[in-house]
Motif scaffolding. Structure first.
Motif, PDB file in Angstrom:
ATOM      1  N   LEU A 114     -51.507  35.802  -6.630  1.00 28.60           N
ATOM      2  CA  LEU A 114     -51.373  35.190  -5.249  1.00 28.60           C
ATOM      3  C   LEU A 114     -52.624  34.559  -4.624  1.00 28.60           C
ATOM      4  O   LEU A 114     -52.446  33.440  -3.891  1.00 28.60           O
ATOM      5  CB  LEU A 114     -51.007  36.308  -4.099  1.00 28.60           C
ATOM      6  N   MET A 115     -53.887  35.029  -4.914  1.00 27.40           N
ATOM      7  CA  MET A 115     -55.161  34.291  -4.374  1.00 27.40           C
ATOM      8  C   MET A 115     -55.206  32.983  -5.232  1.00 27.40           C
ATOM      9  O   MET A 115     -55.528  32.161  -4.413  1.00 27.40           O
ATOM     10  CB  MET A 115     -56.188  35.086  -4.915  1.00 27.40           C
ATOM     11  N   LEU A 116     -54.878  33.057  -6.366  1.00 27.19           N
ATOM     12  CA  LEU A 116     -54.918  31.667  -7.018  1.00 27.19           C
ATOM     13  C   LEU A 116     -53.993  30.782  -6.459  1.00 27.19           C
ATOM     14  O   LEU A 116     -54.214  29.577  -6.403  1.00 27.19           O
ATOM     15  CB  LEU A 116     -54.757  31.972  -8.608  1.00 27.19           C
ATOM     16  N   LEU A 117     -52.750  31.126  -6.166  1.00 24.59           N
ATOM     17  CA  LEU A 117     -51.721  30.317  -5.511  1.00 24.59           C
ATOM     18  C   LEU A 117     -51.903  29.779  -4.107  1.00 24.59           C
ATOM     19  O   LEU A 117     -51.855  28.696  -3.743  1.00 24.59           O
ATOM     20  CB  LEU A 117     -50.456  30.926  -5.570  1.00 24.59           C
ATOM     21  N   ILE A 118     -52.710  30.746  -3.421  1.00 22.53           N
ATOM     22  CA  ILE A 118     -53.188  30.412  -2.033  1.00 22.53           C
ATOM     23  C   ILE A 118     -54.530  29.539  -1.851  1.00 22.53           C
ATOM     24  O   ILE A 118     -54.476  28.620  -1.400  1.00 22.53           O
ATOM     25  CB  ILE A 118     -53.245  31.512  -1.228  1.00 22.53           C
ATOM     26  N   LEU A 119     -55.444  30.060  -2.800  1.00 25.61           N
ATOM     27  CA  LEU A 119     -56.694  29.326  -2.888  1.00 25.61           C
ATOM     28  C   LEU A 119     -56.819  28.129  -3.725  1.00 25.61           C
ATOM     29  O   LEU A 119     -57.560  27.275  -3.197  1.00 25.61           O
ATOM     30  CB  LEU A 119     -57.743  30.271  -3.063  1.00 25.61           C
ATOM     31  N   ARG A 120     -55.892  28.051  -4.509  1.00 32.89           N
ATOM     32  CA  ARG A 120     -55.727  27.129  -5.455  1.00 32.89           C
ATOM     33  C   ARG A 120     -57.147  26.385  -5.977  1.00 32.89           C
ATOM     34  O   ARG A 120     -57.387  25.129  -5.734  1.00 32.89           O
ATOM     35  CB  ARG A 120     -54.911  25.767  -4.813  1.00 32.89           C
ATOM     36  N   PRO A 121     -57.675  27.088  -6.885  1.00 37.18           N
ATOM     37  CA  PRO A 121     -58.940  26.489  -7.369  1.00 37.18           C
ATOM     38  C   PRO A 121     -58.559  25.560  -8.336  1.00 37.18           C
ATOM     39  O   PRO A 121     -59.362  24.744  -8.632  1.00 37.18           O
ATOM     40  CB  PRO A 121     -59.867  27.687  -7.892  1.00 37.18           C
ATOM     41  N   PHE A 122     -57.417  25.576  -9.002  1.00 37.67           N
ATOM     42  CA  PHE A 122     -56.927  24.531 -10.082  1.00 37.67           C
ATOM     43  C   PHE A 122     -55.472  24.526  -9.693  1.00 37.67           C
ATOM     44  O   PHE A 122     -54.825  25.357  -9.237  1.00 37.67           O
ATOM     45  CB  PHE A 122     -57.518  25.034 -11.340  1.00 37.67           C
ATOM     46  N   ARG A 123     -55.066  23.617 -10.306  1.00 39.56           N
ATOM     47  CA  ARG A 123     -53.483  23.337 -10.463  1.00 39.56           C
ATOM     48  C   ARG A 123     -52.936  22.859 -11.882  1.00 39.56           C
ATOM     49  O   ARG A 123     -53.990  22.711 -12.698  1.00 39.56           O
ATOM     50  CB  ARG A 123     -53.239  21.965  -9.517  1.00 39.56           C
ATOM     51  N   SER A 124     -51.929  22.637 -11.878  1.00 42.95           N
ATOM     52  CA  SER A 124     -51.185  22.550 -13.390  1.00 42.95           C
ATOM     53  C   SER A 124     -51.692  21.026 -13.574  1.00 42.95           C
ATOM     54  O   SER A 124     -51.631  20.129 -12.864  1.00 42.95           O
ATOM     55  CB  SER A 124     -49.537  22.650 -13.312  1.00 42.95           C
ATOM     56  N   GLY A 125     -52.088  21.141 -15.039  1.00 47.28           N
ATOM     57  CA  GLY A 125     -52.660  20.080 -15.219  1.00 47.28           C
ATOM     58  C   GLY A 125     -54.309  19.850 -15.506  1.00 47.28           C
ATOM     59  O   GLY A 125     -54.968  18.761 -15.979  1.00 47.28           O
ATOM     60  N   ASP A 126     -54.632  20.565 -14.533  1.00 46.14           N
ATOM     61  CA  ASP A 126     -56.509  20.333 -14.452  1.00 46.14           C
ATOM     62  C   ASP A 126     -57.128  21.187 -15.629  1.00 46.14           C
ATOM     63  O   ASP A 126     -56.438  21.884 -16.340  1.00 46.14           O
ATOM     64  CB  ASP A 126     -56.881  21.558 -13.227  1.00 46.14           C
ATOM     65  N   LYS A 127     -58.309  20.431 -15.885  1.00 47.35           N
ATOM     66  CA  LYS A 127     -59.116  20.968 -17.132  1.00 47.35           C
ATOM     67  C   LYS A 127     -59.934  21.804 -16.512  1.00 47.35           C
ATOM     68  O   LYS A 127     -60.760  21.537 -15.655  1.00 47.35           O
ATOM     69  CB  LYS A 127     -59.594  19.746 -17.899  1.00 47.35           C
ATOM     70  N   VAL A 128     -60.075  23.057 -17.178  1.00 54.33           N
ATOM     71  CA  VAL A 128     -60.713  24.228 -16.592  1.00 54.33           C
ATOM     72  C   VAL A 128     -61.524  25.048 -17.578  1.00 54.33           C
ATOM     73  O   VAL A 128     -61.203  25.112 -18.958  1.00 54.33           O
ATOM     74  CB  VAL A 128     -60.044  25.228 -15.568  1.00 54.33           C
ATOM     75  N   ASP A 129     -62.737  25.686 -17.151  1.00 54.55           N
ATOM     76  CA  ASP A 129     -63.429  26.593 -17.879  1.00 54.55           C
ATOM     77  C   ASP A 129     -63.148  27.924 -17.090  1.00 54.55           C
ATOM     78  O   ASP A 129     -63.727  27.912 -16.104  1.00 54.55           O
ATOM     79  CB  ASP A 129     -64.832  26.280 -18.057  1.00 54.55           C
ATOM     80  N   CYS A 130     -62.589  29.105 -17.514  1.00 56.47           N
ATOM     81  CA  CYS A 130     -62.394  30.277 -16.573  1.00 56.47           C
ATOM     82  C   CYS A 130     -62.447  31.342 -17.627  1.00 56.47           C
ATOM     83  O   CYS A 130     -61.720  31.392 -18.619  1.00 56.47           O
ATOM     84  CB  CYS A 130     -61.334  30.043 -15.719  1.00 56.47           C
ATOM     85  N   SER A 131     -62.980  32.385 -17.045  1.00 54.62           N
ATOM     86  CA  SER A 131     -62.991  33.789 -17.784  1.00 54.62           C
ATOM     87  C   SER A 131     -63.648  33.245 -19.385  1.00 54.62           C
ATOM     88  O   SER A 131     -64.841  33.049 -19.327  1.00 54.62           O
ATOM     89  CB  SER A 131     -61.513  34.174 -18.135  1.00 54.62           C
ATOM     90  N   THR A 132     -63.090  33.432 -20.140  1.00 56.04           N
ATOM     91  CA  THR A 132     -63.531  33.227 -21.613  1.00 56.04           C
ATOM     92  C   THR A 132     -62.897  32.203 -22.291  1.00 56.04           C
ATOM     93  O   THR A 132     -63.070  31.859 -23.598  1.00 56.04           O
ATOM     94  CB  THR A 132     -63.424  34.682 -22.541  1.00 56.04           C
ATOM     95  N   VAL A 133     -62.239  31.523 -21.746  1.00 53.91           N
ATOM     96  CA  VAL A 133     -61.377  30.169 -22.352  1.00 53.91           C
ATOM     97  C   VAL A 133     -61.534  28.957 -21.490  1.00 53.91           C
ATOM     98  O   VAL A 133     -61.984  28.870 -20.358  1.00 53.91           O
ATOM     99  CB  VAL A 133     -59.889  30.684 -22.431  1.00 53.91           C
TER     100      VAL A 133
END
Length: 183
Positions: A114-133
């Motif tokens: 829910l926090m990811l959907l509300i805060l939206r630090p990224f969206r579908s299609g974005d290139k990200v580095d998160c956690s260990t991936v």
């Protein structure tokens, strides 16, 4: 025919009360439908006004609200028919607590989702580095986020791991340079 008349005379008050309860049950069901539609419109309008919120957040809130409305309607109906609803509420509360404790990891994933959907630090299609991936986001769900790594591997990451680590979104800004020129 005399049997029906005798039955009516013997149980007239109970039959009228039962008919009244059936009529009230139909009214409660109709009102529940109307309230659900009103809540759905309100949630959709609120979600449309806030551009940063993902559309699936509105669906989740509506689903939760609809469940509570129908549960409340069911409790009212059962109470009308003489069922002891206090014991049902106690059992539901106890069961909810037990399920909540048993699913604490899953619930933390839902809260993080829910926090990811509300805060939206990224969206579908974005290139990200998160956690260990790192990779391209395919879908953000309540429990997990799906992405395709840079070497083409499909990866599912629990949301609580993503929200707990720094997120680098390589698609968000073209440049993150800060102008430090002093005049």
């Amino acid at each position: 025919m005399n049997i029906i008349i005798d039955l009516w005379k013997a149980h007239q008050a109970e039959i009228i009360l039962f008919g009244k309860n059936i009529l009230l049950t139909l009214i409660i069901v109709l009102l529940s439908f109307i309230v659900c539609r009103i809540i759905k419109r309100m949630i959709n309008k609120a979600a449309d006004k806030i551009e940063k919120i993902d559309p699936s957040v509105g669906k989740i809130f509506y689903s939760i609200a609809r469940t509570f409305i129908w549960l409340f309607a069911l409790l009212i109906i059962l109470d009308r028919f003489g069922v002891n609803t206090a014991s049902i509420i106690t059992v539901l509360g106890t069961a909810g607590l037990a399920v909540g404790l048993a699913m604490k990891d899953s619930l933390s994933n839902v809260a993080a989702g829910l926090m990811l959907l509300i805060l939206r630090p990224f969206r579908s299609g974005d290139k990200v580095d998160c956690s260990t991936v790192s990779g391209t986001i395919k879908e953000i769900g309540l429990f997990t986020t799906e992405l395709c790594s840079e070497d083409g591997v499909f990866v599912i990451v629990p949301n609580k791991l993503i929200i707990a680590a720094p997120i680098k979104n390589r698609s968000r800004n073209d440049s993150c340079a800060i102008n430090t020129d002093k005049e």
